[in-house]
Design an enzyme around this catalytic site. Structure first.
Site: not given
Ligand code: ARG
Length: 461
Positions: A157, A278, A284, A291
């Site tokens: 979980h 970025s 970043k 991804e």
């Protein structure tokens, strides 16, 4: 009009848009080399069987070789008017060698021809993907060996559940990838059968030798039923399905890497050559590679659904619908191949932060089950032990403590059977090394599992 090899019965030219709409050359040109290999074997078989003269066969083989060179040099004049790769190559061959080229299609149809080309292509792609899978698995196994002793929180979980070793965690993905390889190998057995000789749907009146062609092309055998052979695409569905599961597994690892690389987790740093920045936020360093792998899983699932839906409800035997089989499978194969490559390349370069992993494992009462097991060994029934430890955890939550922070007197307040030896089971190392059986997370078990995985991979050859 005369350009079309099938225009004899036609009195009207093809509508201009329909010509483009029905053409497949833009995507089936990928099958060019398979088409030539199939035609070579077919022509030689026709010669051996006395269906074509030796002179014609020789002219065809020489002509196909010249066409092949043209294709490899990027100089082949692909024509949409000629619809697909099969008619493009045949027309070009005839342009070069004349009448012999017109005899190549004896005893053959584009229906069994395309099924043959597609199977050859898929077979080679499966082999290429298996090679990529092997590299990915080797990267996981090597990293698992390096991180056999690294303790981290194991999650259920997405909450810290019990300590595990990072090596054990990584080997879970090797198990998935090993099953993926098994599924692809299994699909390959049904892919690698020769449909050529089925003709348009009913077979051919010529005395062909299908077994010989099968052997020539490296097929394991011939398909049994001509109607099925020209309309069966379940080999494509099976392959796409195996691809979908590869992506499902890759996307689970990708998701974990995205989380682990975030400042909030801080478990890992991805190699910068696999990240991008970025355009506005200078701080970043984004995990674009995992991804994208996660994102590309959706398109492969879509490819699988396209193929299943394509087959549904098609009457026997060949229908033009079948032409829609190629783009989805090409896309699935390309996507899986690229995703495996990028993940295999990235995994060895990931820096795992052992201190952060350890710290995370120490928080969240991850050794609570170990304490319960300890109480069981001291004679408590498991359910009672569970209850006792639950109370101890409650105490820790209320006082901002972790389990090993409690002194012996406090612990004995929960159960009189607790002794000084309890602290051994409350440590992270004690917890993981106690799970010392096949399938368990103990560092020694991870090292043994690494050896077994390597031996199995060697056996796969
Ligand atoms: N381009 C076609 C395909 O991919 C080849 C077979 C065409 N056969 C036919 N009868 N129209 O399926």
């Amino acid at each position: 009009m005369s350009e079309k090899p099938w225009s004899g019965a036609f009195t009207q030219p093809t509508d201009e848009f329909v010509e483009a709409f029905t053409a497949s050359i833009d995507f089936d040109k990928r099958l060019a080399l398979q088409d030539i290999a199939g035609s070579r074997a077919h022509a030689r078989m026709l010669g051996r069987q006395g269906i074509l003269s030796e002179a014609d066969v020789e002219a065809i083989l020489d002509g196909l070789e010249a066409v092949r060179e043209e294709i490899e040099a990027g100089e082949f004049p692909y024509s949409v008017a000629l619809e697909d790769i099969h008619m493009n190559i045949e027309a070009r061959l005839t342009e070069r060698i004349g009448d012999a080229g017109k005899r190549l299609h004896t005893g053959r149809s584009r229906n069994d021809q395309v099924a043959t080309d597609f199977r050859l292509y898929v077979r080679d792609e499966i082999d290429a993907i298996l090679a990529k899978l092997a590299r990915f698995r080797a990267a996981l196994v090597d990293t698992a060996e390096r991180e056999a002793d690294t303790v981290m929180p194991g999650f259920t979980h997405l909450q810290a559940a019990q300590p595990v070793t990072l090596g054990h965690h990584l080997l879970a993905y090797q198990e998935m990838a090993e099953r993926d390889a098994g599924r692809l190998r299994d699909a390959r057995r049904r892919v690698n059968l020769l449909p050529l000789g089925s003709g348009a749907l009913a077979g051919t009146t010529f005395p062909i030798d299908r077994e010989w062609v099968a052997q020539e092309l490296g097929f394991d055998g011939v398909t049994e039923n001509s109607l099925d052979s020209v309309s069966d695409r379940d080999f494509a569905v099976e392959t796409a399905s195996a691809c979908s599961l590869v992506m499902a597994h890759l996307s689970r690892l990708a998701e974990e890497l995205v989380m682990w690389a975030s400042p909030q987790f801080g478990f890992a740093t991805l190699p910068q050559s696999f990240c991008t920045g970025s355009s506005i936020m200078p701080q970043k360093i984004n995990p674009d590679v995992p991804e994208l792998v996660r994102g590309k899983t959706g398109r492969v699932n879509g490819d699988l659904m396209s193929l299943l839906t394509l087959l549904k409800g098609q009457p026997l035997a060949y229908n033009k619908d079948m032409q829609e089989d190629k783009e989805p499978l090409f896309d699935a194969l390309d996507t899986v191949r690229g995703s495996l490559k990028v993940m295999a390349d990235m995994v060895p370069g990931i820096a795992f932060h052992r201190d952060a992993l350890r710290k995370a494992a120490s928080a969240g009462f991850a050794t609570a089950t170990d304490l319960a097991d300890y109480l069981v060994r001291k004679g408590l029934p498991f359910r009672e032990a569970h209850e006792v430890v639950g109370k101890a955890v409650r105490h820790c939550i209320d006082h901002g403590l972790e389990l090993p922070d409690m002194d012996l007197a406090t612990l004995q307040g929960f159960s009189g059977v607790i002794g000084e030896d309890v602290y051994e089971v409350l440590t992270l190392e004690g917890s993981v090394s106690a799970r010392d059986h096949i399938g368990g997370t103990a560092p020694d078990q991870v090292r043994a599992a690494v050896e077994r995985a390597r031996r199995r991979m060697e056996g796969e050859g």
